[in-house]
Design an enzyme around this catalytic site. Structure first.
Site, PDB file in Angstrom:
ATOM      1  N   ARG A   1       7.312   6.686   2.224  1.00  0.00           N
ATOM      2  CA  ARG A   1       8.490   5.986   2.744  1.00  0.00           C
ATOM      3  C   ARG A   1       8.148   5.202   4.014  1.00  0.00           C
ATOM      4  O   ARG A   1       8.620   4.079   4.213  1.00  0.00           O
ATOM      5  CB  ARG A   1       9.613   6.996   3.019  1.00  0.00           C
ATOM      6  CG  ARG A   1      10.354   7.439   1.752  1.00  0.00           C
ATOM      7  CD  ARG A   1      11.123   8.729   1.953  1.00  0.00           C
ATOM      8  NE  ARG A   1      10.255   9.887   1.811  1.00  0.00           N
ATOM      9  CZ  ARG A   1      10.581  11.103   2.229  1.00  0.00           C
ATOM     10  NH1 ARG A   1      11.731  11.329   2.842  1.00  0.00           N
ATOM     11  NH2 ARG A   1       9.751  12.109   2.040  1.00  0.00           N
TER      12      ARG A   1
ATOM     13  N   ARG B   1      -3.440  13.151   1.001  1.00  0.00           N
ATOM     14  CA  ARG B   1      -3.321  12.081   0.005  1.00  0.00           C
ATOM     15  C   ARG B   1      -4.036  10.832   0.512  1.00  0.00           C
ATOM     16  O   ARG B   1      -3.687  10.268   1.551  1.00  0.00           O
ATOM     17  CB  ARG B   1      -1.849  11.773  -0.250  1.00  0.00           C
ATOM     18  CG  ARG B   1      -1.630  10.877  -1.456  1.00  0.00           C
ATOM     19  CD  ARG B   1      -0.148  10.703  -1.710  1.00  0.00           C
ATOM     20  NE  ARG B   1       0.097   9.942  -2.919  1.00  0.00           N
ATOM     21  CZ  ARG B   1       1.300   9.564  -3.308  1.00  0.00           C
ATOM     22  NH1 ARG B   1       2.354   9.867  -2.582  1.00  0.00           N
ATOM     23  NH2 ARG B   1       1.450   8.859  -4.415  1.00  0.00           N
TER      24      ARG B   1
ATOM     25  N   ASN C   1       2.562  18.106  -0.182  1.00  0.00           N
ATOM     26  CA  ASN C   1       2.029  17.253  -1.243  1.00  0.00           C
ATOM     27  C   ASN C   1       1.806  18.025  -2.537  1.00  0.00           C
ATOM     28  O   ASN C   1       2.028  17.514  -3.635  1.00  0.00           O
ATOM     29  CB  ASN C   1       0.728  16.599  -0.782  1.00  0.00           C
ATOM     30  CG  ASN C   1       0.967  15.366   0.063  1.00  0.00           C
ATOM     31  OD1 ASN C   1       1.291  14.301  -0.439  1.00  0.00           O
ATOM     32  ND2 ASN C   1       0.841  15.517   1.369  1.00  0.00           N
TER      33      ASN C   1
ATOM     34  N   SER D   1      12.951  -1.578  -3.065  1.00  0.00           N
ATOM     35  CA  SER D   1      14.165  -0.781  -3.218  1.00  0.00           C
ATOM     36  C   SER D   1      14.772  -0.444  -1.859  1.00  0.00           C
ATOM     37  O   SER D   1      15.991  -0.543  -1.662  1.00  0.00           O
ATOM     38  CB  SER D   1      13.851   0.504  -3.987  1.00  0.00           C
ATOM     39  OG  SER D   1      14.980   1.351  -4.039  1.00  0.00           O
TER      40      SER D   1
ATOM     41  N   GLU E   1       5.185  10.116   3.972  1.00  0.00           N
ATOM     42  CA  GLU E   1       4.141   9.097   4.159  1.00  0.00           C
ATOM     43  C   GLU E   1       4.436   7.832   3.340  1.00  0.00           C
ATOM     44  O   GLU E   1       4.317   6.716   3.839  1.00  0.00           O
ATOM     45  CB  GLU E   1       2.791   9.677   3.739  1.00  0.00           C
ATOM     46  CG  GLU E   1       1.632   8.692   3.795  1.00  0.00           C
ATOM     47  CD  GLU E   1       0.969   8.602   5.163  1.00  0.00           C
ATOM     48  OE1 GLU E   1       0.200   7.652   5.368  1.00  0.00           O
ATOM     49  OE2 GLU E   1       1.234   9.480   5.991  1.00  0.00           O
TER      50      GLU E   1
END
Length: 289
Positions: free
Chosen positions: A94, A53, A128, A67, A92
């Site tokens: 997080r 990604r 992913n 959050s 990744e």
């Protein structure tokens, strides 16, 4: 093609916890799988070098960061020991969100297993793909890489990632698009559906249609109509080219050389014979050539 048993079991436990929406991963028997939950320094964790990604939505990452800062991390990341620190296996976004929030530590599942580079690449790709975190171009590269690294067919990959063979094949075809087209997919400016209808067009035509899709906010159906119209106009153009009069400039020379009644067309000469004598004269003429 399978992950090391230990790590595969650990990830299965973690996935089960996520699906049940449980934040207390400690309640699962990770210790029996050679893993434990620990609060780790963010600075000690290195990202997976094989992460497929490449593009992360900055706005979504900002929301996740806010959050986590307000409510804490509900789903720990997964790491393995590496040198003096740890190597990220899963999570990744997080980890990036923690860095964005300037948090010093992060809750992590530490899997005490050994895994080689090929398995790390495989794990990053499959995680992913299964979580659907990749855009269509990243997904296409991931499929192609798994096929290349493991020397497997589209059918075999289908059973590994639990996607249909046709979905895999159609996604990989997107890699034949122009760099410009691929970039627009990566940026999210056109969808995979839009990109799919562009396959097979030349690069110049792809750009014209893409710019129209973006500028006019065209649907996939509208894009399909544009492509269909282009192909039909190209077909007419080719037909017109096929009727080009290539004999026109030789008209006078042909008329001078042929002592028979004839008609010169765009790409052929039609000769008419009045009797057998004409035929013999024509054959005699051919023998002289």
């Amino acid at each position: 093609m399978a992950l090391g048993r230990g790590l595969g079991d650990i990830l299965s436990e973690v996935e089960e916890a996520y699906e049940k929406d449980l934040s207390d991963i400690d309640s699962f028997e990770l210790e029996a799988q050679g893993a434990h939950v620990e609060e780790l320094p963010v600075a000690d964790i290195s990202p997976n070098p094989f992460q497929p990604r490449k593009h992360f939505d900055e706005a979504a990452l900002g929301e996740l960061s806010a959050s986590i800062k307000a409510h804490g991390l509900l789903q720990p990341i997964v790491v393995i020991p590496k040198g003096d620190g740890y190597l990220l296996v899963a999570g990744e976004r997080r980890l990036r969100a923690h860095k964005l929030a300037k948090l010093d530590t992060i809750k992590a599942i530490v899997a005490d297993v050994e895994i080689d580079d090929i398995r790390m690449r495989e794990l990053a790709l499959i995680e992913n793909i299964q979580r659907e975190n990749l855009n269509a171009i990243e997904l296409a590269h991931s499929y192609a890489e798994l096929i290349e690294v493991h020397k497997i067919t589209h059918d075999e990959l289908s059973s590994v990632v639990h996607k249909s063979r046709s979905q895999i094949t159609n996604t990989i075809r997107l890699l034949t698009l122009s760099p410009y087209a691929q970039k627009q997919v990566e940026k999210g400016r056109i969808s995979q559906g839009h990109a799919k209808v562009l396959v097979g067009l030349d690069h110049a035509r792809q750009k014209i249609i893409i710019d129209s899709i973006i500028g006019q906010k065209l649907s996939v159906r509208d894009a399909e109509k544009m492509v269909k119209n282009h192909k039909e106009s190209s077909s007419v153009s080719e037909k017109n080219n096929s009727t080009e009069n290539i004999l026109e400039k030789y008209h006078e020379e042909i008329s001078h050389l042929l002592p028979f009644k004839h008609k010169i067309k765009a790409k052929s000469v039609e000769i008419s014979f009045t009797d057998e004598k004409d035929i013999k004269n024509f054959l005699r003429l051919l023998k002289k050539v």
